[in-house]
Design a protein around this motif. Sequence first.
Motif, mmCIF file in Angstrom:
data_model
loop_
_atom_site.group_PDB
_atom_site.id
_atom_site.type_symbol
_atom_site.label_atom_id
_atom_site.label_comp_id
_atom_site.label_asym_id
_atom_site.label_seq_id
_atom_site.Cartn_x
_atom_site.Cartn_y
_atom_site.Cartn_z
ATOM 1 N N THR A 1 3.971 6.813 7.553
ATOM 2 C CA THR A 1 4.940 7.334 6.589
ATOM 3 C C THR A 1 5.017 6.439 5.360
ATOM 4 O O THR A 1 4.990 6.914 4.214
ATOM 5 N N ASP A 2 5.096 5.131 5.578
ATOM 6 C CA ASP A 2 5.182 4.215 4.444
ATOM 7 C C ASP A 2 3.877 4.165 3.660
ATOM 8 O O ASP A 2 3.884 3.931 2.450
ATOM 9 N N LEU A 3 2.753 4.382 4.339
ATOM 10 C CA LEU A 3 1.485 4.469 3.623
ATOM 11 C C LEU A 3 1.477 5.672 2.687
ATOM 12 O O LEU A 3 1.039 5.575 1.532
ATOM 13 N N VAL A 4 1.973 6.808 3.167
ATOM 14 C CA VAL A 4 2.056 8.010 2.334
ATOM 15 C C VAL A 4 2.958 7.759 1.126
ATOM 16 O O VAL A 4 2.601 8.056 -0.026
ATOM 17 N N LEU A 5 4.138 7.203 1.370
ATOM 18 C CA LEU A 5 5.086 6.958 0.278
ATOM 19 C C LEU A 5 4.527 5.946 -0.711
ATOM 20 O O LEU A 5 4.672 6.105 -1.930
ATOM 21 N N GLY A 6 3.883 4.907 -0.199
ATOM 22 C CA GLY A 6 3.317 3.899 -1.088
ATOM 23 C C GLY A 6 2.164 4.432 -1.911
ATOM 24 O O GLY A 6 2.066 4.162 -3.113
ATOM 25 N N ALA A 7 1.269 5.206 -1.289
ATOM 26 C CA ALA A 7 0.141 5.778 -2.016
ATOM 27 C C ALA A 7 0.602 6.810 -3.038
ATOM 28 O O ALA A 7 0.045 6.902 -4.140
ATOM 29 N N ALA A 8 1.620 7.588 -2.683
ATOM 30 C CA ALA A 8 2.152 8.558 -3.634
ATOM 31 C C ALA A 8 2.787 7.860 -4.829
ATOM 32 O O ALA A 8 2.749 8.365 -5.961
ATOM 33 N N ARG A 9 3.342 6.693 -4.618
ATOM 34 C CA ARG A 9 4.014 5.950 -5.698
ATOM 35 C C ARG A 9 3.043 5.137 -6.539
ATOM 36 O O ARG A 9 3.148 5.101 -7.766
ATOM 37 N N HIS A 10 2.074 4.500 -5.882
ATOM 38 C CA HIS A 10 1.211 3.540 -6.584
ATOM 39 C C HIS A 10 -0.228 4.010 -6.757
ATOM 40 O O HIS A 10 -0.982 3.366 -7.487
ATOM 41 N N GLY A 11 -0.625 5.087 -6.083
ATOM 42 C CA GLY A 11 -2.018 5.492 -6.120
ATOM 43 C C GLY A 11 -2.785 4.897 -4.947
ATOM 44 O O GLY A 11 -2.227 4.203 -4.101
ATOM 45 N N VAL A 12 -4.083 5.155 -4.917
ATOM 46 C CA VAL A 12 -4.890 4.756 -3.761
ATOM 47 C C VAL A 12 -5.919 3.679 -4.116
ATOM 48 O O VAL A 12 -6.914 3.513 -3.405
ATOM 49 N N SER A 13 -5.692 2.956 -5.198
ATOM 50 C CA SER A 13 -6.542 1.832 -5.566
ATOM 51 C C SER A 13 -5.742 0.538 -5.484
ATOM 52 O O SER A 13 -4.563 0.510 -5.839
ATOM 53 N N ARG A 14 -6.365 -0.511 -4.988
ATOM 54 C CA ARG A 14 -5.725 -1.812 -4.828
ATOM 55 C C ARG A 14 -4.445 -1.708 -4.006
ATOM 56 O O ARG A 14 -3.409 -2.281 -4.338
ATOM 57 N N MET A 15 -4.535 -1.002 -2.901
ATOM 58 C CA MET A 15 -3.347 -0.810 -2.072
ATOM 59 C C MET A 15 -2.896 -2.111 -1.417
ATOM 60 O O MET A 15 -1.729 -2.260 -1.072
ATOM 61 N N GLU A 16 -3.819 -3.061 -1.239
ATOM 62 C CA GLU A 16 -3.419 -4.364 -0.700
ATOM 63 C C GLU A 16 -2.531 -5.115 -1.682
ATOM 64 O O GLU A 16 -1.781 -6.015 -1.296
ATOM 65 N N TYR A 17 -2.600 -4.743 -2.955
ATOM 66 C CA TYR A 17 -1.790 -5.392 -3.984
ATOM 67 C C TYR A 17 -0.468 -4.650 -4.175
ATOM 68 O O TYR A 17 0.601 -5.260 -4.209
ATOM 69 N N TYR A 18 -0.537 -3.328 -4.299
ATOM 70 C CA TYR A 18 0.651 -2.556 -4.667
ATOM 71 C C TYR A 18 1.441 -2.049 -3.456
ATOM 72 O O TYR A 18 2.663 -2.196 -3.414
ATOM 73 N N VAL A 19 0.775 -1.447 -2.488
ATOM 74 C CA VAL A 19 1.484 -0.842 -1.361
ATOM 75 C C VAL A 19 1.967 -1.915 -0.387
ATOM 76 O O VAL A 19 3.123 -1.903 0.052
ATOM 77 N N LEU A 20 1.102 -2.852 -0.043
ATOM 78 C CA LEU A 20 1.469 -3.900 0.908
ATOM 79 C C LEU A 20 2.657 -4.721 0.406
ATOM 80 O O LEU A 20 3.503 -5.141 1.201
ATOM 81 N N ASN A 21 2.750 -4.935 -0.899
ATOM 82 C CA ASN A 21 3.795 -5.796 -1.458
ATOM 83 C C ASN A 21 4.993 -5.025 -1.991
ATOM 84 O O ASN A 21 5.853 -5.612 -2.662
ATOM 85 N N ASP A 22 5.068 -3.724 -1.710
ATOM 86 C CA ASP A 22 6.221 -2.923 -2.118
ATOM 87 C C ASP A 22 7.415 -3.294 -1.228
ATOM 88 O O ASP A 22 7.377 -3.085 -0.010
#
Length: 273
Positions: A97-118
């Motif tokens: 669920t959090d992966l979906v929300l993070g990718a929808a918010r930040h996109g699917v590039s550099r997810m280790e930078y944007y999604v992991l640190n949200d």
Amino acid sequence: MDGGGVSVLRMGTEEMSMLPPPTSPLHPQPKFQDELVSGSVEAITEDKARKVLERVDFLSRLREDVAGLPDLRERLDRLAEPALDLPEWWIPGKHDTDLVLGAARHGVSRMEYYVLNDIELSFKDVLKRSLGGEPLVDKEELARWADRRRDRKVNGAHAEKNGKSRNLSGKSDITDPEEERKENGDLADEDKMDTGSEKFKMEKTRAVEKSAIRSPQLNFQQIEAAMAKGVGYDQEMINDLMAQTYAANVRWPKDKVLLVRLQHIISAVEEDK
């Protein structure tokens, strides 16, 4: 009205009269404008254009059809399954669920930078445990999810058995006890055997190692030493190295692995299975 407005209007009219006429067969655009237009358009291959359109469609489905569902967390808790190439701390449903929300918010590039640190997502708890030297796996929460999954499988197996074994007279067909045990069996023991075997653990370790972000070649101490010697590192580079180090410490998957996971999530939600 004084003459200021008239003079401004007159100036605008005179300047407009100096502009080139509109494009037509009789009045072509000047050569420098042709060069400007041709230089600003970059041709792309058909394959690249197709990939861009597929990514746009993917993000549109993710944001419009999945991320906004009010019962998204409950759905994914029911539909999500473990994956060999995801880290051991990954709890299906919760982290999906959090992966979906993070990718929808930040996109699917550099997810280790944007999604992991949200800080609004539960991945921050994994980072905190890593920084504190604590085990990354929340065993209690993972066990609760496994219990819910086992109960769903048992209930689903019984429902399927009761629904399909009826003959024309309305009576239940006789089912062989051994066959019933194989169909409905002790699902807890079966799950325990699969995930607890040494072979599974070795395959899991190899898959996670292959799919995870790797540590940068320079660690924090080496960066500090280089800065002390006058070797320049800008703040953006330092942030990238820190994010990569944190991601490697928690075995954060690469973007291509998470992209496949997101594709499976979208399909599962759309098909409800």
